[in-house]
Design a protein around this motif. Structure first.
Motif, PDB file in Angstrom:
ATOM      1  N   SER A   1      48.955  36.596  48.551  1.00  9.58           N
ATOM      2  CA  SER A   1      48.140  37.403  49.462  1.00  9.58           C
ATOM      3  C   SER A   1      48.235  38.892  49.165  1.00  9.58           C
ATOM      4  O   SER A   1      47.399  39.667  49.609  1.00  9.58           O
ATOM      5  CB  SER A   1      48.567  37.151  50.912  1.00  9.58           C
ATOM      6  OG  SER A   1      49.929  37.525  51.104  1.00  9.58           O
ATOM      7  N   GLY A   2      49.248  39.321  48.393  1.00 11.15           N
ATOM      8  CA  GLY A   2      49.427  40.737  48.089  1.00 11.15           C
ATOM      9  C   GLY A   2      48.934  41.144  46.723  1.00 11.15           C
ATOM     10  O   GLY A   2      49.416  42.115  46.145  1.00 11.15           O
ATOM     11  N   VAL A   3      47.978  40.429  46.139  1.00 11.56           N
ATOM     12  CA  VAL A   3      47.355  40.762  44.848  1.00 11.56           C
ATOM     13  C   VAL A   3      48.407  40.874  43.746  1.00 11.56           C
ATOM     14  O   VAL A   3      48.386  41.807  42.940  1.00 11.56           O
ATOM     15  CB  VAL A   3      46.506  42.052  44.938  1.00 11.56           C
ATOM     16  CG1 VAL A   3      45.530  42.145  43.763  1.00 11.56           C
ATOM     17  CG2 VAL A   3      45.717  42.114  46.234  1.00 11.56           C
ATOM     18  N   SER A   4      49.355  39.958  43.760  1.00  4.92           N
ATOM     19  CA  SER A   4      50.362  39.833  42.691  1.00  4.92           C
ATOM     20  C   SER A   4      51.127  41.123  42.418  1.00  4.92           C
ATOM     21  O   SER A   4      51.530  41.385  41.290  1.00  4.92           O
ATOM     22  CB  SER A   4      49.692  39.343  41.401  1.00  4.92           C
ATOM     23  OG  SER A   4      49.102  38.081  41.595  1.00  4.92           O
ATOM     24  N   GLY A   5      51.315  41.946  43.429  1.00  6.24           N
ATOM     25  CA  GLY A   5      52.125  43.143  43.254  1.00  6.24           C
ATOM     26  C   GLY A   5      51.425  44.322  42.629  1.00  6.24           C
ATOM     27  O   GLY A   5      52.082  45.285  42.236  1.00  6.24           O
TER      28      GLY A   5
END
Length: 282
Positions: A143-147
């Motif tokens: 959910s966090g765009v892969s960091g």
């Protein structure tokens, strides 16, 4: 002797005439050049001294006199909040330093919104604009765009949950907030320069958006979608459920009206048979 005197006189008159002619040409050329210079000055855009960053400045750094320099800026295009005097940027009666609250590139104008007041802390509150609030969203690697999120980025927020009554509940994913600005990743408001898997992100939103995000986070899952730099498009209302995703079309049920039942009795009158309608009893 008179002839010599006459020749000398004529020669002197010729020299005087030549000098007058040359002086006239020189004065005319000087006046024309002066007129051109005056016209050029009238076309020059008036400027004002503005202080700009002499190098790239990062969030949290202390601003010093060596970090800025003066440039001539068009008077009609001065950015709001620009500093035009050294004593305003570095007050002599307040030696406390200013801190950088927004990253600046070299030759970028130093604005009041990008630095703190002298002695003010450069905490998270300094990154909130008037009327805005900080709200923290829980995220993971998916959910966090892969960091790949950084403070200053903008994201769209999607909610996934169930809606409807018990008999007709369905799971949907819906866009609830568009282009909200990130002000911190985990507990850092500084861009670290490398991808890190965050557990929380903090966004700058209005109080109404805080209530919406809090309700959404309590009743479903939130997913972030990174918005590209310079993307000024406005996302429209988006809602997708399982049937829409799979392209399932509900079949229309056609209810046929029941034909009215008619009951009759037959009677014979001579050679003629007659049918008489009567109420149906069953």
């Amino acid at each position: 002797m008179r002839m010599i005197f006459g020749l000398v006189l004529l020669f002197g008159v010729a020299l005087a005439g030549g000098a007058v002619y040359m002086a006239k040409n020189y004065i005319g050329a000087y006046q024309a050049e002066l007129a051109r210079e005056r016209a050029a000055r009238e076309q020059v855009v008036p400027t004002v001294t503005v202080f700009v960053a002499d190098r790239a400045l990062k969030y949290g750094e202390e601003l010093t006199r060596e970090d800025v320099r003066e440039v001539n800026w068009p008077e009609t295009a001065i950015p709001e909040g620009a500093f035009t005097e050294m004593d305003t940027l570095f007050p002599p009666n307040n030696p406390a330093p200013r801190l950088i609250v927004r990253d600046m590139e070299a030759s970028e104008a130093v604005l009041a919104v990008k630095v703190t007041e002298p002695g003010q802390d450069a905490g998270l509150t300094s990154r909130l604009e008037r009327g805005m609030r900080a709200f923290t969203i829980k995220v993971d690697v998916a959910s966090g765009v892969s960091g790949f999120l950084r403070p200053g980025d903008k994201v769209d927020v999607y909610w996934t949950g169930q809606i409807g009554s018990n008999d007709g509940r369905k799971e949907v994913t819906k866009l609830i907030e568009a282009a909200v600005r990130l002000i911190a990743i985990d507990q850092s408001a500084v861009s670290l320069g490398e991808a890190t898997i965050a557990r929380t992100v903090t966004v700058s939103v209005s109080p109404e958006q805080v209530a919406a995000l809090a309700q959404a986070q309590a009743t479903g899952n939130l997913t972030l979608s990174l918005v590209g730099t310079g993307d000024d498009t406005i996302a429209s209302a988006i809602e997708v459920d399982q049937r829409t995703l799979l392209g399932i079309v509900e079949e229309e049920v056609i209810v046929q009206a029941q034909e009215e039942k008619v009951c009759t009795i037959r009677t014979r009158r001579g050679a003629e048979v007659m049918e008489i309608p009567i109420p149906c009893t069953n």
